[in-house]
Design a protein around this motif. Structure first.
Motif, PDB file in Angstrom:
ATOM      1  N   UNK A  59       0.820  -1.218   0.000  1.00 19.03           N
ATOM      2  CA  UNK A  59       0.000   0.000   0.000  1.00 19.03           C
ATOM      3  C   UNK A  59       0.854   1.269   0.000  1.00 19.03           C
ATOM      4  N   UNK A  60       2.121   1.138   0.393  1.00 16.19           N
ATOM      5  CA  UNK A  60       3.008   2.302   0.391  1.00 16.19           C
ATOM      6  C   UNK A  60       3.327   2.771  -1.028  1.00 16.19           C
ATOM      7  N   UNK A  61       2.985   1.960  -2.026  1.00 11.59           N
ATOM      8  CA  UNK A  61       3.253   2.309  -3.413  1.00 11.59           C
ATOM      9  C   UNK A  61       2.099   3.068  -4.055  1.00 11.59           C
ATOM     10  N   UNK A  62       1.089   3.449  -3.296  1.00 14.88           N
ATOM     11  CA  UNK A  62      -0.075   4.162  -3.846  1.00 14.88           C
ATOM     12  C   UNK A  62       0.324   5.544  -4.357  1.00 14.88           C
ATOM     13  N   UNK A  63      -0.408   6.025  -5.345  1.00 16.90           N
ATOM     14  CA  UNK A  63      -0.121   7.345  -5.931  1.00 16.90           C
ATOM     15  C   UNK A  63      -0.301   8.458  -4.908  1.00 16.90           C
ATOM     16  N   UNK A  64      -1.170   8.249  -3.936  1.00 18.24           N
ATOM     17  CA  UNK A  64      -1.401   9.264  -2.907  1.00 18.24           C
ATOM     18  C   UNK A  64      -0.131   9.551  -2.101  1.00 18.24           C
ATOM     19  N   UNK A  65       0.738   8.568  -2.000  1.00 17.54           N
ATOM     20  CA  UNK A  65       1.949   8.715  -1.191  1.00 17.54           C
ATOM     21  C   UNK A  65       3.190   9.032  -2.024  1.00 17.54           C
ATOM     22  N   UNK A  66       3.015   9.277  -3.310  1.00 14.59           N
ATOM     23  CA  UNK A  66       4.165   9.582  -4.165  1.00 14.59           C
ATOM     24  C   UNK A  66       4.896  10.826  -3.667  1.00 14.59           C
ATOM     25  N   UNK A  67       6.190  10.664  -3.360  1.00 12.56           N
ATOM     26  CA  UNK A  67       7.059  11.728  -2.834  1.00 12.56           C
ATOM     27  C   UNK A  67       6.581  12.264  -1.486  1.00 12.56           C
ATOM     28  N   UNK A  68       5.783  11.491  -0.770  1.00 11.34           N
ATOM     29  CA  UNK A  68       5.215  11.958   0.496  1.00 11.34           C
ATOM     30  C   UNK A  68       5.603  11.076   1.685  1.00 11.34           C
ATOM     31  N   UNK A  69       6.624  10.229   1.508  1.00  3.34           N
ATOM     32  CA  UNK A  69       7.065   9.335   2.577  1.00  3.34           C
ATOM     33  C   UNK A  69       8.434   9.786   3.079  1.00  3.34           C
ATOM     34  N   UNK A  70       8.549  10.005   4.366  1.00  2.04           N
ATOM     35  CA  UNK A  70       9.837  10.381   4.971  1.00  2.04           C
ATOM     36  C   UNK A  70      10.519   9.119   5.492  1.00  2.04           C
ATOM     37  N   UNK A  71      11.689   8.812   4.923  1.00  6.71           N
ATOM     38  CA  UNK A  71      12.454   7.629   5.326  1.00  6.71           C
ATOM     39  C   UNK A  71      13.880   8.034   5.667  1.00  6.71           C
ATOM     40  N   UNK A  72      14.573   7.132   6.336  1.00  6.05           N
ATOM     41  CA  UNK A  72      15.965   7.369   6.718  1.00  6.05           C
ATOM     42  C   UNK A  72      16.893   6.540   5.831  1.00  6.05           C
ATOM     43  N   UNK A  73      18.088   7.035   5.649  1.00  7.47           N
ATOM     44  CA  UNK A  73      19.117   6.321   4.896  1.00  7.47           C
ATOM     45  C   UNK A  73      19.656   5.187   5.771  1.00  7.47           C
ATOM     46  N   UNK A  74      19.539   3.936   5.333  1.00  9.75           N
ATOM     47  CA  UNK A  74      19.983   2.807   6.175  1.00  9.75           C
ATOM     48  C   UNK A  74      21.487   2.769   6.406  1.00  9.75           C
TER      49      UNK A  74
END
Length: 346
Positions: A158-173
């Motif tokens: 579900x994280x691949x939905x268009x609603x979340x495009x460029x809207x997810x804050x993640x950390x560099x592993x």
């Protein structure tokens, strides 16, 4: 005669530098030793548990506590390797289970003699070696604000939905412990090959891969991202510290990863006994309460979480297997992630 005087001068200079070096290394000021603690910024900072633990410790130790900061556990480990001995690190706080193999490969550590610890069942698998002891733990998931999402994700896909495009804050592993936790979660949930195919698709969904948790979460709180990878306890922080109830932790179908944070004493410690006393404080009821309420992580010792707001956290399914990955395995996973990331940037 001139050579003799020069010889004596050199001897005195050497003695002076040795005394100066010993004073700096031992950091004894006014007859009081200084315990130097390496820790990440949210632990040692003004709003973290560090200052209160320091205050409690200094009441009885006849010493001073000095914090040396690394912005995240990954960066902390790098700094420890490069300058830990020269700066006189007595204690290292904040390594997680993915840092331990590397820490043991790069440094020698003192064995901890803490006796039998009355910890929660979830914590017992993390008591797997004599060099590091967990002092808190927490499950990780995505955090969102109420009313901002049309469809709340319930699976990784579900994280691949268009609603979340460029809207997810993640950390560099490569630099952030939560970032590595996310990589591990995906690979263990989907299998390695399918997991990396998923991660390749995720590259376009992410606002940015921040070097630290605090930077990524700041993007979220500033509303530059709709969701951020963080801790199940993060909404509790907003509720208690900011009186805001619009943040919530998302429950996923895939069991969530659990991060344990560890403390250890390097073998090159200069005030080793004080370091062990500080560990005992961290594991005491007083210390565990401070860590829980200021770090917003769960305590490892029984009897601390009960009858607190942390006892009312919504239940979420977590991974039941505890792993300490080898340095080789961590490096291999990070190399694959880096290749995907480089391909995206090119």
């Amino acid at each position: 005669m001139r050579h003799f005087i020069l010889f004596i001068a050199v001897i005195f200079l050497g003695l002076f530098l040795a005394v100066l070096n010993r004073t700096e290394q031992g950091k004894v000021i006014g007859g009081q030793p200084t315990l130097r603690v390496f820790g990440y910024s949210s632990f040692t900072g003004r709003w973290g548990p560090g200052p209160l633990l320091k205050e409690a410790f200094e009441k009885n130790c006849k010493c001073k506590v000095e914090f040396i900061e690394g912005s995240d556990s990954g960066i902390l480990l790098q700094r420890l390797r490069i300058e830990g001995e020269s700066l006189g690190a007595d204690l290292v706080v904040g390594l997680d289970q993915f840092d331990l193999s590397k820490a043991m490969d790069e440094q020698k550590w003192r064995s901890l003699s803490l006796g039998k610890l009355d910890v929660y069942e979830t914590v017992k698998p993390a008591l797997s070696n004599n060099f590091f002891v967990p002092y808190d733990w927490g499950a990780l998931t995505f955090v969102a604000r109420r009313g901002e999402l049309n469809h709340v994700p319930v699976t990784l896909d579900d994280l691949l939905s268009s609603e979340l495009s460029k809207k997810i804050a993640l950390q560099d592993p490569r630099t952030s412990s939560p970032g590595m936790q996310f990589l591990y979660w995906v690979v263990r949930s989907k299998g390695e090959e399918e997991g990396f195919k998923f991660l390749e698709k995720m590259m376009g969904q992410v606002h940015s891969f921040s070097p630290t948790w605090s930077t990524a979460y700041g993007l979220f709180t500033n509303k530059q991202a709709k969701i951020a990878y963080s801790y199940v306890t993060s909404p509790l922080y907003h509720e208690i510290e900011e009186k805001k109830k619009d943040y919530f932790a998302i429950s996923f179908t895939e069991p969530l990863p659990v991060q344990f944070e560890f403390v250890g004493i390097p073998e090159f410690c200069r005030h080793c006994d004080l370091a062990e006393q500080f560990v005992n404080l961290m594991l005491s009821n007083e210390g565990q309460k401070i860590i829980m309420e200021k770090n917003y992580m769960l305590p490892v010792m029984k009897g601390v979480r009960e009858n607190s707001v942390f006892a009312n956290l919504p239940p979420m399914k977590t991974m039941d297997k505890f792993e300490i990955l080898s340095t080789t395995e961590v490096d291999r996973l990070l190399k694959r992630w880096t290749e995907i990331r480089r391909g995206e940037l090119n």
